[in-house]
Design an enzyme around this catalytic site. Structure first.
Site, mmCIF file in Angstrom:
data_model
loop_
_atom_site.group_PDB
_atom_site.id
_atom_site.type_symbol
_atom_site.label_atom_id
_atom_site.label_comp_id
_atom_site.label_asym_id
_atom_site.label_seq_id
_atom_site.Cartn_x
_atom_site.Cartn_y
_atom_site.Cartn_z
ATOM 1 N N ARG A 134 6.390 13.936 14.946
ATOM 2 C CA ARG A 134 6.162 12.515 14.677
ATOM 3 C C ARG A 134 6.531 12.238 13.230
ATOM 4 O O ARG A 134 6.184 13.016 12.328
ATOM 5 C CB ARG A 134 4.692 12.138 14.931
ATOM 6 C CG ARG A 134 4.293 12.132 16.404
ATOM 7 C CD ARG A 134 4.947 10.965 17.131
ATOM 8 N NE ARG A 134 4.541 10.874 18.529
ATOM 9 C CZ ARG A 134 5.228 11.400 19.538
ATOM 10 N NH1 ARG A 134 6.342 12.084 19.288
ATOM 11 N NH2 ARG A 134 4.811 11.258 20.781
ATOM 12 N N HIS B 258 16.270 11.253 16.950
ATOM 13 C CA HIS B 258 15.198 11.389 17.943
ATOM 14 C C HIS B 258 15.746 11.949 19.260
ATOM 15 O O HIS B 258 15.539 11.382 20.338
ATOM 16 C CB HIS B 258 14.507 10.050 18.183
ATOM 17 C CG HIS B 258 13.094 10.235 18.711
ATOM 18 N ND1 HIS B 258 12.050 9.406 18.368
ATOM 19 C CD2 HIS B 258 12.558 11.149 19.560
ATOM 20 C CE1 HIS B 258 10.952 9.789 18.978
ATOM 21 N NE2 HIS B 258 11.238 10.852 19.709
#
Length: 309
Positions: free
Chosen positions: A224, A272
């Site tokens: 994250r 990502h």
């Protein structure tokens, strides 16, 4: 007939409609899967947190909300959600994460950037150490972190794992608590971040804790973006304390084009892509949880609301 509401963005419906229906048939379930129902007749919600469904109170018959994402930080605090919430633990996602982490750990361990980027006629006789002489720390020993830690250990790396709760894993030096975190960071030539995003983990890597890492250590973050204080990381990179940071997740995504991470010589940005839920395997997980719900068995992968994951 079981009524299952698919509550996600339209492109996900295109991706999941067939795989979910195939998984239901394979599990022996008769499921009416739709993107719209009267709320009071819905038995299960197959859910993405960016769905328009944000108020769960009308879904009075709903037995469980089955998340399509591994992360639940965008839904776990919803006060209208009183039904059981299951996070996604997808074998396909786990395998993808292991491959990403192994690939980038090996890239940094072998010093591959030196040769890939150094095609300038200079003969660089850099010979990397063996894996047994490169210490790797994995922060987070959940499903993803544990799989990566075990795979790294099998390759011969000495692996330290840190988690908020005490754990015992063969072949992994498991630590927890603040003192354990300092030890884990001090023993990290390569650091992999795979913690969930919670109030307790936000900015976990701040100025003080970055200083605990050995000089020239490498950070790989496919977990994250909020786990790292961006400013503190840039300062540590500028000071040449941290050798390199490979970052796959960010506070704002897509990463703004003017962000310093793009141009910093000691940062690799990946968009990502470390791992994503795979429709086929995720559909099998959803089908199994609905089968369990109908058989009045405990749901798999239930979220601990107090812990936030």
């Amino acid at each position: 007939m079981i009524n299952a509401l698919f509550a996600a963005l339209p492109e996900r419906w295109t991706q999941y409609e067939k795989t979910l229906n195939d998984a239901f048939l394979e599990a022996g379930l008769q499921v009416d899967l739709r993107t719209s129902f009267a709320p009071e007749v819905v038995d299960y919600i197959i859910y993405a947190p960016n769905s328009p469904v944000q108020d769960f109170r009308p879904y009075t018959r709903c037995k469980a909300v089955l998340n399509l994402w591994a992360g639940v930080e965008n839904v776990v605090g919803n006060v209208t959600l009183t039904q059981p919430l299951a996070r996604m633990v997808d074998p396909g996602m786990t395998q993808g994460m292991v491959e990403f982490v192994i690939g980038h750990v090996m890239r940094h361990h072998l010093g591959m950037d030196l040769h890939i980027n150094g095609q300038d006629g200079q003969w660089r006789d850099h010979v990397p150490p063996l894996a047994q002489d490169r210490r790797v720390t994995v922060l987070g020993l959940g499903e993803l972190g544990l799989a990566c830690a075990r795979a790294l250990s099998e390759l011969g790396f000495p692996v330290t794992g840190w988690s908020r709760r005490e754990k015992f894993v063969n072949g992994i030096a498991c630590l927890n608590g603040e003192h354990g975190l300092q030890t884990a960071l001090e023993n990290a030539d390569i650091l992999v971040l795979l913690l969930p995003m919670t109030p307790a983990t936000e900015n976990l890597l701040n100025t003080d804790r970055l200083a605990w890492l050995p000089k020239d250590s490498v950070i790989i973050n496919p977990g994250r973006g909020q786990l790292i204080d961006d400013g503190a990381l840039l300062e540590s990179l500028d000071a040449e304390h941290i050798g390199h940071a490979t970052l796959d997740v960010f506070r704002v995504e897509p990463l703004p084009t003017n962000h310093r991470f793009w141009s910093h010589p000691r940062v690799t940005v990946t968009p990502h892509i470390a791992s994503e839920t795979r429709a086929k395997t995720a559909s099998q997980v959803i089908a199994e949880n609905i089968r369990r719900g109908e058989a009045e068995l405990p749901f798999l992968h239930l979220v601990d609301r107090a812990a936030g994951y």
